[in-house]
Design an enzyme around this catalytic site. Structure first.
Site, PDB file in Angstrom:
ATOM      1  N   LYS A   1     -22.336  29.003  37.545  1.00  0.00           N
ATOM      2  CA  LYS A   1     -23.168  30.115  37.195  1.00  0.00           C
ATOM      3  C   LYS A   1     -22.716  31.370  37.652  1.00  0.00           C
ATOM      4  O   LYS A   1     -22.547  32.269  36.984  1.00  0.00           O
ATOM      5  CB  LYS A   1     -24.507  29.940  37.558  1.00  0.00           C
ATOM      6  CG  LYS A   1     -25.446  31.111  37.259  1.00  0.00           C
ATOM      7  CD  LYS A   1     -27.041  30.957  37.827  1.00  0.00           C
ATOM      8  CE  LYS A   1     -27.058  30.992  39.429  1.00  0.00           C
ATOM      9  NZ  LYS A   1     -28.252  31.340  39.730  1.00  0.00           N
ATOM     10  N   SER A   2     -22.210  31.403  39.082  1.00  0.00           N
ATOM     11  CA  SER A   2     -21.817  32.600  39.793  1.00  0.00           C
ATOM     12  C   SER A   2     -20.572  33.228  39.218  1.00  0.00           C
ATOM     13  O   SER A   2     -20.553  34.329  38.563  1.00  0.00           O
ATOM     14  CB  SER A   2     -21.827  32.358  41.157  1.00  0.00           C
ATOM     15  OG  SER A   2     -22.957  31.926  41.758  1.00  0.00           O
TER      16      SER A   2
ATOM     17  N   ARG B   1     -20.264  36.660  36.233  1.00  0.00           N
ATOM     18  CA  ARG B   1     -19.318  37.711  36.895  1.00  0.00           C
ATOM     19  C   ARG B   1     -18.201  37.719  36.117  1.00  0.00           C
ATOM     20  O   ARG B   1     -17.788  39.021  35.687  1.00  0.00           O
ATOM     21  CB  ARG B   1     -18.939  37.315  38.230  1.00  0.00           C
ATOM     22  CG  ARG B   1     -19.755  37.570  39.356  1.00  0.00           C
ATOM     23  CD  ARG B   1     -19.402  36.995  40.616  1.00  0.00           C
ATOM     24  NE  ARG B   1     -20.002  37.288  41.805  1.00  0.00           N
ATOM     25  CZ  ARG B   1     -21.184  36.467  42.177  1.00  0.00           C
ATOM     26  NH1 ARG B   1     -21.601  35.665  41.550  1.00  0.00           N
ATOM     27  NH2 ARG B   1     -21.783  36.667  43.436  1.00  0.00           N
TER      28      ARG B   1
ATOM     29  N   ASP C   1     -29.311  31.122  31.943  1.00  0.00           N
ATOM     30  CA  ASP C   1     -28.707  32.267  32.795  1.00  0.00           C
ATOM     31  C   ASP C   1     -27.505  33.243  31.949  1.00  0.00           C
ATOM     32  O   ASP C   1     -27.265  34.190  31.994  1.00  0.00           O
ATOM     33  CB  ASP C   1     -28.488  32.086  34.082  1.00  0.00           C
ATOM     34  CG  ASP C   1     -29.751  32.100  34.847  1.00  0.00           C
ATOM     35  OD1 ASP C   1     -30.969  32.316  34.371  1.00  0.00           O
ATOM     36  OD2 ASP C   1     -29.654  32.110  36.223  1.00  0.00           O
TER      37      ASP C   1
ATOM     38  N   ASN D   1     -35.024  35.258  34.194  1.00  0.00           N
ATOM     39  CA  ASN D   1     -35.065  35.285  35.764  1.00  0.00           C
ATOM     40  C   ASN D   1     -33.649  34.954  36.181  1.00  0.00           C
ATOM     41  O   ASN D   1     -33.429  34.396  37.205  1.00  0.00           O
ATOM     42  CB  ASN D   1     -35.829  33.958  35.941  1.00  0.00           C
ATOM     43  CG  ASN D   1     -36.287  34.031  37.299  1.00  0.00           C
ATOM     44  OD1 ASN D   1     -36.252  35.160  38.067  1.00  0.00           O
ATOM     45  ND2 ASN D   1     -37.077  32.979  37.825  1.00  0.00           N
TER      46      ASN D   1
ATOM     47  N   GLY E   1     -30.949  36.423  38.174  1.00  0.00           N
ATOM     48  CA  GLY E   1     -30.581  37.398  38.859  1.00  0.00           C
ATOM     49  C   GLY E   1     -29.093  37.747  39.094  1.00  0.00           C
ATOM     50  O   GLY E   1     -28.699  39.049  39.260  1.00  0.00           O
TER      51      GLY E   1
ATOM     52  N   ARG F   1     -39.018  39.692  42.312  1.00  0.00           N
ATOM     53  CA  ARG F   1     -37.865  39.659  43.216  1.00  0.00           C
ATOM     54  C   ARG F   1     -37.406  41.015  43.619  1.00  0.00           C
ATOM     55  O   ARG F   1     -37.279  41.946  42.446  1.00  0.00           O
ATOM     56  CB  ARG F   1     -37.078  38.938  42.458  1.00  0.00           C
ATOM     57  CG  ARG F   1     -37.427  37.455  42.088  1.00  0.00           C
ATOM     58  CD  ARG F   1     -36.412  36.527  41.399  1.00  0.00           C
ATOM     59  NE  ARG F   1     -35.089  36.475  42.070  1.00  0.00           N
ATOM     60  CZ  ARG F   1     -34.052  35.818  41.503  1.00  0.00           C
ATOM     61  NH1 ARG F   1     -33.975  35.343  40.236  1.00  0.00           N
ATOM     62  NH2 ARG F   1     -33.130  35.198  42.270  1.00  0.00           N
TER      63      ARG F   1
ATOM     64  N   GLN G   1     -26.534  39.853  46.377  1.00  0.00           N
ATOM     65  CA  GLN G   1     -26.458  40.328  44.833  1.00  0.00           C
ATOM     66  C   GLN G   1     -26.235  41.663  44.919  1.00  0.00           C
ATOM     67  O   GLN G   1     -25.708  42.360  43.939  1.00  0.00           O
ATOM     68  CB  GLN G   1     -27.424  39.622  43.996  1.00  0.00           C
ATOM     69  CG  GLN G   1     -26.868  38.303  43.600  1.00  0.00           C
ATOM     70  CD  GLN G   1     -28.173  37.585  42.653  1.00  0.00           C
ATOM     71  OE1 GLN G   1     -28.934  38.048  42.193  1.00  0.00           O
ATOM     72  NE2 GLN G   1     -27.764  36.160  42.453  1.00  0.00           N
TER      73      GLN G   1
ATOM     74  N   SER H   1     -25.375  35.216  52.948  1.00  0.00           N
ATOM     75  CA  SER H   1     -24.464  34.537  51.871  1.00  0.00           C
ATOM     76  C   SER H   1     -23.230  35.321  51.671  1.00  0.00           C
ATOM     77  O   SER H   1     -22.801  35.326  50.428  1.00  0.00           O
ATOM     78  CB  SER H   1     -25.266  34.714  50.534  1.00  0.00           C
ATOM     79  OG  SER H   1     -26.858  34.541  50.805  1.00  0.00           O
TER      80      SER H   1
ATOM     81  N   ASP I   1     -28.132  28.127  48.441  1.00  0.00           N
ATOM     82  CA  ASP I   1     -28.395  27.313  47.244  1.00  0.00           C
ATOM     83  C   ASP I   1     -28.379  25.755  47.694  1.00  0.00           C
ATOM     84  O   ASP I   1     -29.263  25.178  47.405  1.00  0.00           O
ATOM     85  CB  ASP I   1     -27.748  27.487  46.081  1.00  0.00           C
ATOM     86  CG  ASP I   1     -28.323  29.243  45.366  1.00  0.00           C
ATOM     87  OD1 ASP I   1     -29.217  29.711  46.000  1.00  0.00           O
ATOM     88  OD2 ASP I   1     -27.602  29.412  44.503  1.00  0.00           O
TER      89      ASP I   1
ATOM     90  N   LYS J   1     -35.989  33.908  45.879  1.00  0.00           N
ATOM     91  CA  LYS J   1     -35.245  33.389  44.845  1.00  0.00           C
ATOM     92  C   LYS J   1     -36.237  33.008  43.838  1.00  0.00           C
ATOM     93  O   LYS J   1     -37.403  33.699  43.599  1.00  0.00           O
ATOM     94  CB  LYS J   1     -34.605  32.193  45.541  1.00  0.00           C
ATOM     95  CG  LYS J   1     -33.539  32.610  46.384  1.00  0.00           C
ATOM     96  CD  LYS J   1     -32.402  32.732  45.866  1.00  0.00           C
ATOM     97  CE  LYS J   1     -31.271  33.107  47.206  1.00  0.00           C
ATOM     98  NZ  LYS J   1     -29.942  32.668  47.310  1.00  0.00           N
ATOM     99  N   GLU J   2     -35.751  31.984  42.801  1.00  0.00           N
ATOM    100  CA  GLU J   2     -36.614  31.775  41.678  1.00  0.00           C
ATOM    101  C   GLU J   2     -38.113  31.647  42.030  1.00  0.00           C
ATOM    102  O   GLU J   2     -39.056  31.940  41.155  1.00  0.00           O
ATOM    103  CB  GLU J   2     -35.912  30.540  41.074  1.00  0.00           C
ATOM    104  CG  GLU J   2     -34.865  30.913  40.069  1.00  0.00           C
ATOM    105  CD  GLU J   2     -33.567  31.062  40.956  1.00  0.00           C
ATOM    106  OE1 GLU J   2     -33.603  31.199  42.200  1.00  0.00           O
ATOM    107  OE2 GLU J   2     -32.275  30.898  40.288  1.00  0.00           O
TER     108      GLU J   2
ATOM    109  N   HIS K   1     -35.096  25.573  38.685  1.00  0.00           N
ATOM    110  CA  HIS K   1     -34.125  24.617  38.594  1.00  0.00           C
ATOM    111  C   HIS K   1     -33.867  23.666  39.802  1.00  0.00           C
ATOM    112  O   HIS K   1     -33.574  22.708  39.708  1.00  0.00           O
ATOM    113  CB  HIS K   1     -32.915  25.138  37.682  1.00  0.00           C
ATOM    114  CG  HIS K   1     -32.272  26.297  38.669  1.00  0.00           C
ATOM    115  ND1 HIS K   1     -30.944  26.271  38.770  1.00  0.00           N
ATOM    116  CD2 HIS K   1     -32.744  27.415  39.345  1.00  0.00           C
ATOM    117  CE1 HIS K   1     -30.700  27.285  39.540  1.00  0.00           C
ATOM    118  NE2 HIS K   1     -31.795  27.845  39.901  1.00  0.00           N
ATOM    119  N   ARG K   2     -33.516  24.331  40.669  1.00  0.00           N
ATOM    120  CA  ARG K   2     -33.086  23.776  42.091  1.00  0.00           C
ATOM    121  C   ARG K   2     -34.174  22.716  42.545  1.00  0.00           C
ATOM    122  O   ARG K   2     -33.852  21.694  43.331  1.00  0.00           O
ATOM    123  CB  ARG K   2     -32.591  24.583  43.438  1.00  0.00           C
ATOM    124  CG  ARG K   2     -31.628  25.525  42.629  1.00  0.00           C
ATOM    125  CD  ARG K   2     -30.542  25.887  43.706  1.00  0.00           C
ATOM    126  NE  ARG K   2     -29.523  26.570  42.914  1.00  0.00           N
ATOM    127  CZ  ARG K   2     -28.234  26.234  42.222  1.00  0.00           C
ATOM    128  NH1 ARG K   2     -28.494  24.857  42.102  1.00  0.00           N
ATOM    129  NH2 ARG K   2     -27.519  27.277  41.632  1.00  0.00           N
TER     130      ARG K   2
ATOM    131  N   LYS L   1     -31.980  26.529  33.313  1.00  0.00           N
ATOM    132  CA  LYS L   1     -31.428  27.676  33.859  1.00  0.00           C
ATOM    133  C   LYS L   1     -29.858  27.921  34.357  1.00  0.00           C
ATOM    134  O   LYS L   1     -29.183  28.661  33.896  1.00  0.00           O
ATOM    135  CB  LYS L   1     -32.442  28.103  34.870  1.00  0.00           C
ATOM    136  CG  LYS L   1     -31.931  29.405  35.603  1.00  0.00           C
ATOM    137  CD  LYS L   1     -32.947  29.696  36.835  1.00  0.00           C
ATOM    138  CE  LYS L   1     -33.091  31.317  36.884  1.00  0.00           C
ATOM    139  NZ  LYS L   1     -31.896  31.854  37.547  1.00  0.00           N
TER     140      LYS L   1
END
Ligand code: DC
Length: 647
Positions: free
Chosen positions: A22-23, A27, A49, A92, A94, A122, A171, A197, A316, A343-344, A389-390, A415
């Site tokens: 995802k990250s 990006r 996402d 949602n 981020g 958030r 972020q 992070s 995460d 977070k979420e 999701h997590r 997500k």
């Protein structure tokens, strides 16, 4: 779906091809959109996402074209977005909201950005403060410090370093770093707090460099973006597998036997979450890593070691460790995880509440969790997932404690990983693939092995036979590949008990006639027919497991099967068995003719281009020439028990 009931599970083993990160996906999409030139992004994640990001880019006038599969072509705007007024909804996500805010603030237009209600809880104040320092016009239309936002054209000033906080979300820094090259001028960002992070900033810097902008950094306190002509497309980019998504499967292997191997991330990864593998190793798991894969299995002792770890670098994947704590040999602590609260959902509170439902004792702090595992997990917990999701993915692992678990709102995994539960049930429902030459007795042995294990059974040959019979009944020419494939795709077959029904009619014997056998062998050579039956065969894989009998079970249908058996016998022994069988049925038979026939068939089967008869490299050979049925069944069960020790 309101909920998903996971059955008690005993083991996890197999291979999972990961969806894209995802990250990295989001990006890359943004950088490609801002760059000059055309970028082809392969293996892009397909999830809520990334769809949010793709849709936003289109609204902003960027040409994005699907190339099929998970490849996309992005024609970069060569700087700021061409559309100068837009309303964007960013769900949602981020990874879309923060960088998009920064990029739009420097795009010289008027934009409104909103998301789901949780997105509006958030914080984004640290980023907006940073942007205002360089003359950006960003206003809050709801609560001060939170989305939704309204953005106007900036009056850009870059006269001193931009000072931002880095202790709420990394972020914010990512967003600034990615947007600043749009000014063309040199810019300096200084952190006013400790940066959390950090590995996510490494992903950002790494990808910016791929797009031609190399940032200098002094430790994690100061970043200098050089004056440049902006981003340039690197051409083709491959998105790595998602390292956070990998954590659930690696944990499954570490908790429940393993090995579980994930493909798509490994030593060469630019994602910090691959360090989850080190954390698992610290818990005693057996971990192996290659360039592009990671595998994890349970510790020699069987149980994970208690841990007390600072997990700031993998926020995460650290959630997955919280669930691993249920399987540890003592109380565990997860420290330096304050970012979970924004977070979420408030992940510290959510995790504590749901772990307690399973019987754990949990102490919750501002930035830590202490978890004492129960002696045995409480069965039947209904786990709330908080639209996170997590949470859903993490708590699927609890079923590996041998208890049923209900996951509420399982669809929230969309997500980042829409196919998660399919993959999870695949690695936890082991497949025993059995193949071998005709008359090797594999059909009989496979049924008996399935019965002994209490597994589901797939007689894949029956599907080819059923397709043939259905085609013959419908007057379809067996040489008409497309028409036969259509019959295969819509096969109205059912398998109650030992019987086989086609459109409700019992065809258990009818599919064994000479005519159907000969037809099935032709039909099975048609690639479109094989493709049409693939998903149907895979759907047989369900907990507690599957014995799959047939030609390509180990190679094509279930290549990740943890147990693969190639059952064979000398041609003479097979001819003798068939001879006995025919005589037993009162049919005429000649052993020499049968032997000749078998030899020819073996040669034909081995030589055919579609699904040839062949022992897979990782299949174990059982030669039944001198064995009776009972012995052959025992030999296969021995292999199963060795490979799947908990069955
Ligand atoms: O195992 P059987 O004799 O019932 O199989 C019927 C036909 O289908 C036979 O020609 C082999 C073929 N087959 C195949 O090609 N792939 C499978 N997975 C199973 C059977």
């Amino acid at each position: 779906m309101e909920f998903l009931d996971l059955p008690p599970l005993a083991l996890a083993a197999g291979t999972v091809r990961l969806p894209g990160s995802k990250s990295i996906s989001n990006r890359c999409l943004l950088l490609a959109a801002l760059a000059s030139g055309v970028a082809e992004i392969r293996d892009l994640l397909d999830s809520d996402d990334t769809r949010v990001m793709l849709a936003a880019l289109q609204v902003l006038g960027v040409t994005v074209e699907p190339l099929g599969g998970s490849a996309w072509r992005i024609t970069g705007a060569g700087g700021v977005f061409p559309v100068k007024a837009a309303d964007l909804f960013l769900g949602n996500a981020g990874t879309a909201f923060r960088p998009m805010t920064a990029a739009l603030a420097l795009s010289g237009g008027r934009y409104r950005l909103a998301g789901v209600p949780r997105m509006h809880e958030r914080p984004i104040g640290d980023l907006v403060d940073g942007l205002r320092q360089i003359g950006a016009d960003v206003r809050y239309t709801g609560q001060e410090g939170y989305p939704p936002l309204e953005i106007g054209p900036a009056d850009i000033r870059l006269d001193g370093p931009i000072r931002v906080r880095g202790d709420v979300s990394s972020q914010f820094l990512t967003a600034l770093l990615m947007a600043l090259p749009l000014t063309g001028r040199e810019a300096v960002v200084e952190m006013t707090t400790e940066l959390i992070s950090k590995p996510y900033i490494e992903i950002t810097l790494n990808l910016m460099a791929r797009f031609g902008v190399a940032v200098d950094r002094e430790g994690w306190a100061r970043f200098r973006i050089p004056a440049s002509a902006g981003y340039r497309s690197p051409g083709t980019l491959h998105v790595e597998g998602d390292a956070s998504s990998a954590s659930y499967f690696l944990a499954a292997g570490a908790i429940a036997g393993g090995p579980v191997r994930v493909e798509g991330v490994g030593r060469a990864s630019i994602q910090g979450d691959v360090a989850f593998a080190d954390a698992l190793a610290a818990l005693g798991a057996r971990v192996e890593m290659g360039e592009n894969w990671i595998a994890a299995g349970a510790p020699e002792s069987g149980r994970l070691r208690a841990f007390d770890l600072d997990l700031n670098h993998i926020p995460d994947a650290a959630m997955t460790l919280a669930v691993c704590a249920l399987f540890a040999d003592g109380p565990c602590a997860l420290r330096n995880i304050a970012s979970w609260r924004v977070k979420e959902t408030d992940r510290i509170a959510a995790m504590a509440a749901e772990l307690r439902k399973l019987g754990a004792q949990v102490e919750e702090g501002a930035d830590f969790l202490k978890i004492a595992p129960p002696a045995a997990l409480r069965p039947g917990a209904a786990i709330a997932t908080y639209d996170d999701h997590r949470m859903a993915m993490c708590f699927s692992l609890a079923a590996l404690g041998g208890v049923p678990v209900r996951i509420l709102d399982p669809g929230c995994v969309g997500k980042t990983f829409p196919e998660y539960f399919d993959h999870f049930l695949q690695v936890t429902a082991p497949v025993v693939a059995i193949d071998g030459p005709s008359a090797s007795g594999k059909g009989t042995v496979a049924v008996r092995v399935a019965q002994a294990l209490g597994f589901h059974f797939l007689d894949s040959g029956a599907l080819y036979r059923l397709t043939t019979l259905a085609a013959l009944k419908a007057g379809v020419d067996l040489a008409d590949e497309a028409a036969v494939a259509a019959v295969a795709a819509a096969l109205p077959a059912e398998f109650p008990g030992d019987r086989i029904l086609l459109s409700g009619e019992d065809v258990t014997d009818a599919i064994r006639t000479e005519e159907v056998s000969a037809g099935a062998s032709r039909v099975a050579a048609l690639p479109a027919v094989r493709a049409a039956l693939l998903d149907r065969q895979r759907a047989y894989r369900r907990p507690p497991g599957l014995v799959a009998d047939g030609r390509d079970m180990a190679s094509v249908v279930f290549p990740e099967a943890p147990v693969k058996v190639f059952l064979t016998a000398s041609a003479e022994a097979r001819a003798e068995r068939r001879h006995k069988q025919l005589i037993g049925k009162g049919m005429p038979a000649n052993i020499h003719a049968l032997l000749q026939d078998l030899r020819e068939r073996d040669a034909r089967d081995a030589a055919r281009s579609v699904a040839p008869l062949r022992q897979c490299d990782d299949a174990e050979r059982v030669d039944t020439t001198d064995m009776g049925i009972e012995e052959a069944v025992s030999a296969v069960l021995d292999i199963v028990r060795r490979k799947l020790p908990k069955q």
